[in-house]
Design an enzyme around this catalytic site. Sequence first.
Site, PDB file in Angstrom:
ATOM      1  N   GLU A  76       0.802  -1.236   0.000  1.00  0.00           N
ATOM      2  CA  GLU A  76       0.000   0.000   0.000  1.00  0.00           C
ATOM      3  C   GLU A  76       0.829   1.278   0.000  1.00  0.00           C
ATOM      4  O   GLU A  76       0.554   2.198   0.769  1.00  0.00           O
ATOM      5  CB  GLU A  76      -0.949  -0.022   1.204  1.00  0.00           C
ATOM      6  CG  GLU A  76      -1.873  -1.221   1.191  1.00  0.00           C
ATOM      7  CD  GLU A  76      -2.872  -1.233   2.347  1.00  0.00           C
ATOM      8  OE1 GLU A  76      -2.729  -0.430   3.284  1.00  0.00           O
ATOM      9  OE2 GLU A  76      -3.800  -2.057   2.296  1.00  0.00           O
ATOM     10  N   ASN A  94       2.129  -5.193  -3.181  1.00  0.00           N
ATOM     11  CA  ASN A  94       0.715  -5.497  -2.900  1.00  0.00           C
ATOM     12  C   ASN A  94      -0.041  -4.199  -2.616  1.00  0.00           C
ATOM     13  O   ASN A  94       0.442  -3.342  -1.873  1.00  0.00           O
ATOM     14  CB  ASN A  94       0.669  -6.413  -1.659  1.00  0.00           C
ATOM     15  CG  ASN A  94      -0.686  -7.031  -1.398  1.00  0.00           C
ATOM     16  OD1 ASN A  94      -1.275  -7.648  -2.287  1.00  0.00           O
ATOM     17  ND2 ASN A  94      -1.186  -6.890  -0.176  1.00  0.00           N
ATOM     18  N   HIS A 115     -10.285  -5.855  -2.689  1.00  0.00           N
ATOM     19  CA  HIS A 115     -11.401  -5.675  -1.747  1.00  0.00           C
ATOM     20  C   HIS A 115     -12.475  -4.888  -2.503  1.00  0.00           C
ATOM     21  O   HIS A 115     -12.366  -3.674  -2.652  1.00  0.00           O
ATOM     22  CB  HIS A 115     -10.946  -4.875  -0.517  1.00  0.00           C
ATOM     23  CG  HIS A 115      -9.921  -5.575   0.316  1.00  0.00           C
ATOM     24  ND1 HIS A 115     -10.205  -6.716   1.039  1.00  0.00           N
ATOM     25  CD2 HIS A 115      -8.609  -5.302   0.553  1.00  0.00           C
ATOM     26  CE1 HIS A 115      -9.116  -7.104   1.691  1.00  0.00           C
ATOM     27  NE2 HIS A 115      -8.136  -6.274   1.402  1.00  0.00           N
ATOM     28  N   GLU A 162      -6.259 -10.627  -1.472  1.00  0.00           N
ATOM     29  CA  GLU A 162      -7.125 -10.390  -0.299  1.00  0.00           C
ATOM     30  C   GLU A 162      -8.585 -10.271  -0.726  1.00  0.00           C
ATOM     31  O   GLU A 162      -9.324  -9.411  -0.243  1.00  0.00           O
ATOM     32  CB  GLU A 162      -6.677  -9.112   0.437  1.00  0.00           C
ATOM     33  CG  GLU A 162      -5.226  -9.140   0.865  1.00  0.00           C
ATOM     34  CD  GLU A 162      -4.777  -7.888   1.617  1.00  0.00           C
ATOM     35  OE1 GLU A 162      -5.647  -7.112   2.073  1.00  0.00           O
ATOM     36  OE2 GLU A 162      -3.562  -7.688   1.739  1.00  0.00           O
ATOM     37  N   ASP A 210     -12.308 -10.042  -1.275  1.00  0.00           N
ATOM     38  CA  ASP A 210     -13.639 -10.106  -0.662  1.00  0.00           C
ATOM     39  C   ASP A 210     -14.537  -9.174  -1.457  1.00  0.00           C
ATOM     40  O   ASP A 210     -14.064  -8.209  -2.057  1.00  0.00           O
ATOM     41  CB  ASP A 210     -13.651  -9.814   0.842  1.00  0.00           C
ATOM     42  CG  ASP A 210     -12.906  -8.566   1.267  1.00  0.00           C
ATOM     43  OD1 ASP A 210     -12.712  -7.655   0.433  1.00  0.00           O
ATOM     44  OD2 ASP A 210     -12.516  -8.478   2.442  1.00  0.00           O
TER      45      ASP A 210
HETATM   46  C1  XIL Z   1      -6.579  -6.218   8.039  1.00  0.00           C
HETATM   47  C2  XIL Z   1      -6.980  -7.386   8.920  1.00  0.00           C
HETATM   48  O1  XIL Z   1      -7.893  -8.174   8.221  1.00  0.00           O
HETATM   49  C3  XIL Z   1      -7.574  -6.881  10.207  1.00  0.00           C
HETATM   50  O2  XIL Z   1      -7.758  -7.952  11.110  1.00  0.00           O
HETATM   51  C4  XIL Z   1      -6.662  -5.845  10.859  1.00  0.00           C
HETATM   52  O3  XIL Z   1      -7.320  -5.302  11.982  1.00  0.00           O
HETATM   53  C5  XIL Z   1      -6.319  -4.757   9.900  1.00  0.00           C
HETATM   54  O4  XIL Z   1      -5.736  -5.330   8.729  1.00  0.00           O
HETATM   55  N1  XIL Z   1      -5.017  -4.543   3.483  1.00  0.00           N
HETATM   56  C6  XIL Z   1      -4.085  -5.413   3.970  1.00  0.00           C
HETATM   57  C7  XIL Z   1      -4.419  -6.299   5.110  1.00  0.00           C
HETATM   58  O5  XIL Z   1      -2.986  -5.526   3.385  1.00  0.00           O
HETATM   59  O6  XIL Z   1      -3.300  -6.568   5.912  1.00  0.00           O
HETATM   60  C8  XIL Z   1      -5.527  -5.728   5.937  1.00  0.00           C
HETATM   61  O7  XIL Z   1      -5.892  -6.713   6.924  1.00  0.00           O
HETATM   62  C9  XIL Z   1      -6.704  -5.377   5.077  1.00  0.00           C
HETATM   63  C10 XIL Z   1      -6.318  -4.329   4.065  1.00  0.00           C
END
Ligand code: XIL
Length: 478
Positions: free
Chosen positions: A170, A211, A248, A277, A279
């Site tokens: 990020e 990422n 996401h 990741e 969802d």
């Molecule tokens: C999130 C986790 O799912 C949570 O449990 C935590 O509180 C915060 O981080 N991008 C990422 C992940 O790279 O590491 C994040 O995960 C979600 C967004």
Amino acid sequence: MDSNATPLDRLRRPRRGRVLLAGALGVLGAITALTVSVPADAAESTLGAAAAQSGRYFGTAISAGKLGDSQYTTIAAREFNMVTAENEMKIDATEPNQNQFNFTNGDRVYNWAVQNGKRVRGHTLAWHQQQPGWMQSLSGSALRQAMINHINGVMAHYKGKIYAWDVVNEAFDDGNGGRRDSNLQRTGNDWIEVAFRTARAADPAAKLCYNDYNIDNWTWAKTQGVYNMVKDFKARGVPIDCVGLQSHFNSGSPYNSNYRTTISSFAALGVDVQITELDIQGASPTTYANVVNDCLAVPRCNGITVWGVRDQDSWRSGDTPLLFSGGNKKPAYDAVLNALNAAGPNTSPSPTPPVSPSPTPPVSPSPTPPVSPSPGTSPEPGGCSATISTVNSWPGGFQSEVTVKAGNSSVNGWTVSWTWPGGQTISSLWNGTQSGSGSNMVVRNAPYNGSIAAGATTTFGFTANGSAATPSLTCTRA
Ligand code: XIL
């Protein structure tokens, strides 16, 4: 490390069972047996096995705190063949106090995964979030050194065990396609490439990924910003193997049909693409199937990870964005499984093996052990000294680290110079400013690491073409 065999074997058992049953009904003859066995070849019954048909993986985020929940572990063990620690390998978890590494929970997730025949993605080494307090309060060269030290410490612990590391997470700003402001970014724009070079030297077997979120839509400036960085890294030989699309998806950042263009465009730069990741708010089966089909359409898209097992495990549980509700498969689960099965074994040319030979400039499989530093210059009272060591070498190139040390009074600006013995040329240099020409090298401090307290050190590094060399160095203070 390839742990595909175990889940594959386990998952193929039912198919053999069906064929045997058909055979047992032998009175019906061989033709019937053949007929019954054909559909058995067409479908797998879990996400991991279905993805493995085309050489891909299907993974999930795992939380150490849930490994005592048998519904959770039963689903996770059965369905997935790749694991990401949801929080346990992040900076605050692995280095809660500076230089005191803690792998207790990271190892719990890692060991559960491996004991259940799964591979592991590492997440994440350099990020502006989930930094421990001590790191949040650092800046400049102290933070740069702490980042390098953190990468080395964590990657050494998991050396040879991680399929792919999210080296940097990020780092781009939402909206304008530029870098996000952060304490890491303020150490200098080269912090990302320094992280990747450090990571390559620390564990040459791991794929190294950048990422990010909101880099799924090809028309978004942020996607183009990351694309241009990866293109630049490939052009300059900065070691990067993959791009992680967090994916996401929600109403503010919805799935777009140009997602396939994004995946194939990154792949065309010579990197793998991993959906890291996933969802989807509301878990539309159609959208889940689209995501899977877009990955399957690009040979270098080598796997998909969903960010949690059941809706209740999601960091956005109110969005019910995952594939399971309690112990039940949701319609989105069927859509994903069917899409993976429809692709079958023939969708794509052979994807890259679990640990691919890196397409980036060659790094020797086993890095040469650091060469002992050359004598360098002896610290003059009130002056500075510099020593050089070889971090890594490969045919035609090498990586070096130079340590600059202040004498018995502090230094405010330094210059290190040397003469190359055999026509070596620097291809990339970090934590310093390069000048000089031909064989005569001159490196000055970067804006952030000119000040060295009495007796303290700072380092700069570079990669170079030619044979590894450790010339004697001259250090002068400004
Ligand atoms: C999130 C986790 O799912 C949570 O449990 C935590 O509180 C915060 O981080 N991008 C990422 C992940 O790279 O590491 C994040 O995960 C979600 C967004």
